[in-house]
Design a protein around this motif. Structure first.
Motif, PDB file in Angstrom:
ATOM      1  N   VAL A   7     -29.655 -10.520 -18.722  1.00 14.82           N
ATOM      2  CA  VAL A   7     -28.274 -10.527 -18.253  1.00 14.82           C
ATOM      3  C   VAL A   7     -27.500 -11.625 -18.954  1.00 14.82           C
ATOM      4  N   ARG A   8     -26.376 -11.258 -19.522  1.00 17.06           N
ATOM      5  CA  ARG A   8     -25.415 -12.229 -20.048  1.00 17.06           C
ATOM      6  C   ARG A   8     -24.077 -11.916 -19.393  1.00 17.06           C
ATOM      7  N   LEU A   9     -23.737 -12.710 -18.384  1.00 19.50           N
ATOM      8  CA  LEU A   9     -22.494 -12.464 -17.663  1.00 19.50           C
ATOM      9  C   LEU A   9     -21.300 -12.692 -18.571  1.00 19.50           C
ATOM     10  N   ARG A  10     -20.336 -11.807 -18.460  1.00 21.32           N
ATOM     11  CA  ARG A  10     -19.105 -11.933 -19.231  1.00 21.32           C
ATOM     12  C   ARG A  10     -18.391 -13.232 -18.841  1.00 21.32           C
ATOM     13  N   PRO A  11     -17.829 -13.963 -19.808  1.00 20.90           N
ATOM     14  CA  PRO A  11     -17.074 -15.177 -19.453  1.00 20.90           C
ATOM     15  C   PRO A  11     -16.015 -14.852 -18.408  1.00 20.90           C
ATOM     16  N   GLU A  12     -15.833 -15.785 -17.478  1.00 21.70           N
ATOM     17  CA  GLU A  12     -14.932 -15.508 -16.365  1.00 21.70           C
ATOM     18  C   GLU A  12     -13.502 -15.300 -16.856  1.00 21.70           C
ATOM     19  N   HIS A  13     -12.859 -14.285 -16.276  1.00 17.66           N
ATOM     20  CA  HIS A  13     -11.494 -13.918 -16.631  1.00 17.66           C
ATOM     21  C   HIS A  13     -10.759 -13.634 -15.330  1.00 17.66           C
ATOM     22  N   ASP A  14      -9.559 -13.082 -15.413  1.00 16.22           N
ATOM     23  CA  ASP A  14      -8.819 -12.784 -14.197  1.00 16.22           C
ATOM     24  C   ASP A  14      -9.687 -11.968 -13.238  1.00 16.22           C
ATOM     25  N   PRO A  15      -9.723 -12.350 -11.967  1.00 11.62           N
ATOM     26  CA  PRO A  15     -10.591 -11.648 -11.016  1.00 11.62           C
ATOM     27  C   PRO A  15     -10.132 -10.213 -10.776  1.00 11.62           C
ATOM     28  N   ILE A  16     -11.106  -9.369 -10.466  1.00 12.73           N
ATOM     29  CA  ILE A  16     -10.867  -7.968 -10.138  1.00 12.73           C
ATOM     30  C   ILE A  16     -11.296  -7.749  -8.687  1.00 12.73           C
ATOM     31  N   ALA A  17     -10.468  -7.048  -7.929  1.00 12.18           N
ATOM     32  CA  ALA A  17     -10.772  -6.748  -6.534  1.00 12.18           C
ATOM     33  C   ALA A  17     -10.906  -5.244  -6.346  1.00 12.18           C
ATOM     34  N   TRP A  18     -11.687  -4.876  -5.353  1.00 12.20           N
ATOM     35  CA  TRP A  18     -11.864  -3.464  -4.978  1.00 12.20           C
ATOM     36  C   TRP A  18     -11.451  -3.297  -3.528  1.00 12.20           C
ATOM     37  N   ALA A  19     -10.864  -2.167  -3.203  1.00 11.69           N
ATOM     38  CA  ALA A  19     -10.564  -1.826  -1.817  1.00 11.69           C
ATOM     39  C   ALA A  19     -10.638  -0.318  -1.652  1.00 11.69           C
ATOM     40  N   SER A  20     -11.087   0.114  -0.455  1.00 12.13           N
ATOM     41  CA  SER A  20     -11.184   1.539  -0.151  1.00 12.13           C
ATOM     42  C   SER A  20     -10.382   1.842   1.102  1.00 12.13           C
ATOM     43  N   PRO A  21      -9.509   2.824   1.047  1.00 16.12           N
ATOM     44  CA  PRO A  21      -8.677   3.146   2.203  1.00 16.12           C
ATOM     45  C   PRO A  21      -9.420   3.984   3.229  1.00 16.12           C
ATOM     46  N   PHE A  22      -8.914   3.976   4.443  1.00 17.41           N
ATOM     47  CA  PHE A  22      -9.457   4.780   5.521  1.00 17.41           C
ATOM     48  C   PHE A  22      -8.909   6.199   5.444  1.00 17.41           C
ATOM     49  N   ALA A  23      -9.778   7.188   5.631  1.00 19.16           N
ATOM     50  CA  ALA A  23      -9.355   8.583   5.724  1.00 19.16           C
ATOM     51  C   ALA A  23      -9.768   9.105   7.091  1.00 19.16           C
ATOM     52  N   PRO A  24      -8.844   9.597   7.896  1.00 19.83           N
ATOM     53  CA  PRO A  24      -9.199  10.085   9.228  1.00 19.83           C
ATOM     54  C   PRO A  24     -10.092  11.314   9.141  1.00 19.83           C
ATOM     55  N   PRO A  25     -10.865  11.591  10.190  1.00 17.69           N
ATOM     56  CA  PRO A  25     -11.747  12.761  10.154  1.00 17.69           C
ATOM     57  C   PRO A  25     -10.964  14.062  10.218  1.00 17.69           C
ATOM     58  N   GLY A  26     -11.545  15.112   9.652  1.00 18.15           N
ATOM     59  CA  GLY A  26     -10.935  16.433   9.717  1.00 18.15           C
ATOM     60  C   GLY A  26     -10.792  17.086   8.359  1.00 18.15           C
ATOM     61  N   LEU A  27     -10.120  18.214   8.341  1.00 17.82           N
ATOM     62  CA  LEU A  27      -9.868  18.964   7.107  1.00 17.82           C
ATOM     63  C   LEU A  27      -8.693  18.323   6.381  1.00 17.82           C
ATOM     64  N   VAL A  28      -8.905  17.969   5.116  1.00 16.28           N
ATOM     65  CA  VAL A  28      -7.875  17.269   4.344  1.00 16.28           C
ATOM     66  C   VAL A  28      -6.777  18.248   3.950  1.00 16.28           C
ATOM     67  N   THR A  29      -5.534  17.902   4.328  1.00 17.41           N
ATOM     68  CA  THR A  29      -4.380  18.742   4.002  1.00 17.41           C
ATOM     69  C   THR A  29      -3.441  18.087   2.998  1.00 17.41           C
ATOM     70  N   GLY A  30      -3.596  16.785   2.780  1.00 20.32           N
ATOM     71  CA  GLY A  30      -2.735  16.108   1.823  1.00 20.32           C
ATOM     72  C   GLY A  30      -3.290  14.747   1.462  1.00 20.32           C
ATOM     73  N   VAL A  31      -3.107  14.328   0.211  1.00 20.61           N
ATOM     74  CA  VAL A  31      -3.583  13.036  -0.281  1.00 20.61           C
ATOM     75  C   VAL A  31      -2.503  12.457  -1.187  1.00 20.61           C
ATOM     76  N   THR A  32      -2.262  11.150  -1.079  1.00 18.33           N
ATOM     77  CA  THR A  32      -1.323  10.485  -1.970  1.00 18.33           C
ATOM     78  C   THR A  32      -1.718  10.738  -3.429  1.00 18.33           C
ATOM     79  N   PRO A  33      -0.796  11.159  -4.278  1.00 19.17           N
ATOM     80  CA  PRO A  33      -1.152  11.418  -5.685  1.00 19.17           C
ATOM     81  C   PRO A  33      -1.763  10.182  -6.338  1.00 19.17           C
ATOM     82  N   LEU A  34      -2.806  10.399  -7.113  1.00 26.10           N
ATOM     83  CA  LEU A  34      -3.499   9.293  -7.772  1.00 26.10           C
ATOM     84  C   LEU A  34      -2.554   8.542  -8.705  1.00 26.10           C
TER      85      LEU A  34
END
Length: 418
Positions: free
Chosen positions: A321-348
Motif C-alpha cells: 500500500v502506498r497511500l496517495r498524498p493527502e489532498h482535499d478531503p472527499i466525503a460520502w453520503a447516502s440519502p434515505f429512500a422510504p419503503p414502497g414502489l418507487v414512482t419518482g427519483v431526483t434526476p442524477l
C-alpha cells in the motif's frame, strides 16, 4: 481454489477471478447471485452447521487455498469451515469476539478500553429489568446483529411497552440474503439474544479502517460520520487528515481494540463515539472491512482498493500500500429512500450539478421496490463531494443527499418476513 462466503456481493471474488484464480461462492438459498458463473453452494442459514459440514466434506479433497469473507454475517461460518479444513485465518474464538457484542465488550473492558455499560439478555421481555439495573435511558440491540438493524433507544419503561405494541422491535423487511442470519426476525425472536446498553449522549462519531499483515500495520484510516449513527437518516463519512488531533485520538482507540480482539492479519472496522461529557468511548469493532461505501471512499481518497487488498490476503500476498498524498478531503453520503414502489427519483444530473459533487451512484429507479432504511444500510443512492476541508466536504455531501428525493407508494411486493 478460493472459497468466498457472502450474503450479497463479494468484490474480492471478482478480483480473484480477474487474477486467474478459481473461485467458489457460498451463499444463502434466498440470495440472488450477481456474479460471474462461479460454482455456487447454497445454505439455508449461516448457522446451518449440518449443511456446512457437508460442504466441508465436499471440499476436503479439493485444493482450497483460502476461505474468506468480508461479510460480518459470515465470519462465524467461515471460521468454522476453516477449522474443519485446517486452513489458516481468523479462528472461531476471534469470529465470536468479532460478532458477539457482549463478548466483544468484555474483551475491550478487560483491555481497559472505555465502553458503554451493558447487560446481555435472552429475550425482549427481560429488557425492562436490565434497563432498571443500568438506569434509563438505554439502547437495545441484537447481540449478534449487523448494520445497526433494530437498534433502538428507549427513554423509559413506558416507551418500551409502547414500542413493543407498535412492532418497532420487528420482524423486519430486510435485503435479500439477510434472512440467512435471522436478521428478519428482529429483536422479538433474536436467536443470539439481545444487548441492553446505557444510552450515551453522543455528540460526534468516528470510524477507523484498519488493515494488518502478520502483526504489522498496513494502514489505520480514521473518518468522521456525517452524524451519530443512531440519530440520522443520512449516512455518510469523510476521511480525516491522519495527523489531526481527532484522527490520532480515535486511531489509538481502534488500535487498542484490534489488539484486544487479537487481530494480526486482516481488516477491522472500529466505531468511536464522543460523549457530551467529553469522553471517547469505543462503540464496537468488527473484524471485517467497514460497510456502506466506506471502502470506495478509501479508494477515492487514498487511491487504494481495499477489496484488491482482500484478494491479496486470500492469495497469501503481503498487501503493498502506498497511500496517495493527502489532498482535499472527499466525503460520502447516502440519502434515505422510504419503503414502497418507487414512482419518482431526483434526476442524477441535478445532484451532479450541486456544489462540490464529484460523483453519484443510483441504486433505485422508477419501478424498483425500496425496503426503506435497514439499520445503516441505505438504498437511496450514494453521493461524493469534495471541499477545502473535512467540514465543507461533509456539508456538501450531506446537502446533496438531502436534495436527492425518492418518491414511493405502498407496494405489497416489499419483502415481509414473519
Amino acid at each position: 481454489m478460493h472459497v468466498v462466503l457472502t450474503s450479497s456481493t463479494a468484490p474480492h471474488a471478482e478480483i480473484l477471478h480477474e487474477r486467474g484464480q478459481e473461485v467458489m461462492l457460498v451463499v444463502p438459498g434466498s440470495a440472488s447471485v450477481g456474479h460471474r458463473d462461479f460454482p455456487v453452494w447454497r445454505v439455508s442459514a449461516w448457522d446451518a452447521y449440518g449443511e456446512l459440514a457437508r460442504l466441508a466434506l465436499d471440499l476436503v479433497d479439493e485444493p482450497v487455498a483460502s476461505l474468506t469473507t468480508t461479510d460480518e454475517r459470515c465470519l462465524r461460518p467461515a471460521a468454522w469451515l476453516r477449522s474443519m479444513l485446517g486452513l489458516p485465518g481468523m479462528s472461531w474464538e476471534q469470529s465470536v469476539a468479532g460478532t458477539d457484542k457482549h463478548i466483544m465488550k468484555q474483551k475491550l473492558a478487560r483491555a481497559q478500553i472505555p465502553v458503554a455499560r451493558h447487560l446481555p439478555v435472552a429475550t425482549l421481555s427481560q429488557v425492562p429489568t436490565a434497563a432498571d439495573s443500568l438506569g434509563w435511558p438505554v439502547v437495545v440491540k441484537l447481540r449478534t446483529g449487523a448494520s445497526m438493524l433494530g437498534t433502538t433507544r428507549l427513554d423509559s419503561e413506558q416507551e418500551f411497552w409502547l414500542a413493543r405494541s407498535n412492532n418497532r422491535f420487528g420482524p423486519f423487511a430486510v435485503p435479500t440474503g439477510w434472512d440467512a442470519a435471522h436478521l428478519d426476525l428482529g429483536l422479538t425472536h433474536a436467536p443470539g439474544g439481545l444487548m441492553v446498553e446505557q444510552a450515551l449522549t453522543v455528540v460526534a462519531e468516528w470510524h477507523v479502517e484498519v488493515l494488518r499483515w502478520r502483526g504489522q500495520e498496513v494502514y489505520v484510516l480514521p473518518g468522521r460520520y456525517t452524524a451519530p449513527l443512531l440519530d440520522t437518516h443520512i449516512v455518510g463519512s469523510v476521511l480525516l487528515p491522519t495527523a489531526s488531533d481527532e484522527a490520532r485520538e480515535v486511531a489509538a482507540l481502534a488500535r487498542a481494540a484490534a489488539d484486544a480482539l487479537g487481530l494480526t492479519t486482516g481488516f477491522a472496522h472500529a466505531e468511536v463515539m464522543l460523549t457530551a461529557d467529553g469522553d471517547f468511548v469505543l462503540g464496537e469493532i468488527g473484524l471485517r472491512p467497514g460497510g456502506g461505501r466506506l471502502q470506495h471512499l478509501v479508494e477515492l481518497q487514498h487511491g487504494v482498493d481495499p477489496f484488491a487488498l482482500q484478494a491479496d490476503l486470500a492469495m497469501d500476498r503481503r498487501p503493498l500500500v502506498r497511500l496517495r498524498p493527502e489532498h482535499d478531503p472527499i466525503a460520502w453520503a447516502s440519502p434515505f429512500a422510504p419503503p414502497g414502489l418507487v414512482t419518482g427519483v431526483t434526476p442524477l444530473a441535478d445532484i451532479l450539478a450541486m456544489p462540490g459533487v464529484i460523483g453519484a451512484e443510483e441504486t433505485l429507479a422508477v419501478g424498483d421496490v425500496s425496503t426503506g432504511q435497514v439499520g445503516t444500510a441505505i438504498t437511496g443512492g450514494h453521493v461524493y463531494a469534495t471541499g477545502p476541508n473535512a467540514e465543507v466536504a461533509m456539508a456538501r455531501a450531506a446537502a446533496a443527499a438531502a436534495a436527492w428525493q425518492t418518491q414511493t407508494v405502498q407496494a405489497p411486493t416489499v419483502p415481509a418476513h414473519a
